[in-house]
Design an enzyme around this catalytic site. Structure first.
Site, short mmCIF file in Angstrom:
data_model
loop_
_atom_site.label_atom_id
_atom_site.label_comp_id
_atom_site.label_asym_id
_atom_site.label_seq_id
_atom_site.Cartn_x
_atom_site.Cartn_y
_atom_site.Cartn_z
N PRO A 104 64.66 126.72 29.79
CG PRO A 104 64.00 127.53 27.71
CD PRO A 104 64.89 126.51 28.35
CB SER A 111 63.34 123.08 33.85
OG SER A 111 61.99 123.19 34.24
CB ALA A 113 63.66 115.79 35.73
CG ASP A 155 60.37 114.86 32.21
OD1 ASP A 155 60.10 114.31 31.13
OD2 ASP A 155 59.90 115.96 32.55
#
Length: 335
Positions: A104, A111, A113, A155
């Protein structure tokens, strides 16, 4: 790989992550603890195309971009892939990258990275390159600076890791887990903005340097305690540490009434502790509970307004773990 039609295609993969403790303070020098979510995957496909091919805007987590084309629109994954080809001296080719993102977006689950990491791995695979971990991290960070501004690097490390990590000043180390518990991740349904949240925290810390030093020292102590509790399997103590860190994040201005409601709901259903995970101001909440209580905690979070939940057994957080259950429902419904 070569498809049935004879087309050469490069494939790259990455996955989501969640931060246990250390979001925001890690940017200011503290450690942080994060773990991968390999069952929320990203896959990227890279193939050569004709010059002049344009890119498309993201839609439903799936999007495409072209490196070496005429389109000037920037994104973290495109910057990372473009920088990779530049470093490798591959500048006479046009490459289309299609990204299939199962994470999501704007929920603090990494998301951007993960998409950048998968994209770099795809163009590397297309050109027969082996990307060393350090180089891959650097390339993903190039994309993260575009996506989020100042990025700590956690991340970029966690979305490529095979197990839990302790991240500090650009270096990630494996994190031992001796805990038999469950982590329930709840989507608030509200997109977060990492850039906005990071800038707000920076302003708050700059306004009161004395208080800032105290908060960062407090954060470091809590993160070290959490590491020991994870290793020792002390679930109740870790839950309290998570709650203490949530209070610190609230003082930094990144919690919200909705996040607070979800934290309260998790505790009311028997969770040892709960806190926001990621940038905050939306995104996700992370709750720690006993495995037997995970279903009730998950249901309570959805009744309190979470749009979906995922449950991760801590025993699945070791290298190559893939166990992750997910439920999606409308707020207020029961499973």
């Amino acid at each position: 790989m070569t498809t049935k039609t004879g087309m050469v295609v490069g494939i790259g993969r990455a996955h989501a992550k969640a931060i246990l403790l250390g979001e925001h303070t890690v940017v200011h020098g503290t450690p942080a603890i994060a773990f991968p979510l390999p069952a929320l995957p990203v896959r990227a496909l890279a193939r050569p195309v004709e010059p002049g091919t344009g890119s498309q805007s993201p839609a439903d987590g799936h999007f495409r971009f072209v490196v070496g084309g005429t389109d000037t629109a920037l994104s973290g994954p495109r910057v990372a892939a473009e920088e990779a080809l530049r470093r490798w001296g591959i500048t006479d080719t046009t490459v289309e990258v299609v990204v299939e993102c199962g994470i999501p977006l704007a929920r603090g689950l990494g998301s951007s990275a993960a998409c950048a990491g998968a994209a770099v791995r795809a163009v590397a695979d297309l050109h027969g390159r082996i990307v060393e971990p350090g180089e891959l991290y650097d390339l993903v960070q190039c994309g993260e600076q575009v996506a989020h501004g100042r990025a700590s690097g956690i991340d970029a490390s966690a979305v490529l890791a095979n197990g839990p990590i302790r991240f500090h000043q650009g270096r990630a180390e494996p994190m031992p887990i001796g805990l038999d518990a469950a982590l329930v991740i709840a989507d608030t349904g509200v997109p977060g903005s990492t850039q906005h949240a990071v800038a707000g925290v920076r302003r708050r810390l700059a306004e009161d340097p004395v208080r800032a030093r105290f908060l960062l020292e407090r954060a470091s102590g809590l993160i070290e305690a959490a590491g020991n509790e994870l290793s020792a399997g002390a679930a109740e103590s870790l839950g309290k540490t998570m709650l203490d860190f949530q209070e610190l994040l609230a003082e930094l201005g990144v919690s919200t009434p909705h996040i607070d409601t979800l934290v309260t709901a998790a505790l009311g259903a028997g969770a040892h502790g709960a806190k926001l995970t990621g940038a905050g101001l939306g995104g996700c909440v992370l709750a720690l509970t006993e495995p037997a209580a995970a279903s009730e905690v998950s249901a309570a979070l959805r009744r309190a307004g979470a749009v979906r939940t995922w449950t991760v057994p801590t025993r699945a957080l070791h290298a190559d773990a893939t166990s992750l259950s997910a439920t999606t429902s409308e707020p207020g419904t029961h499973q």
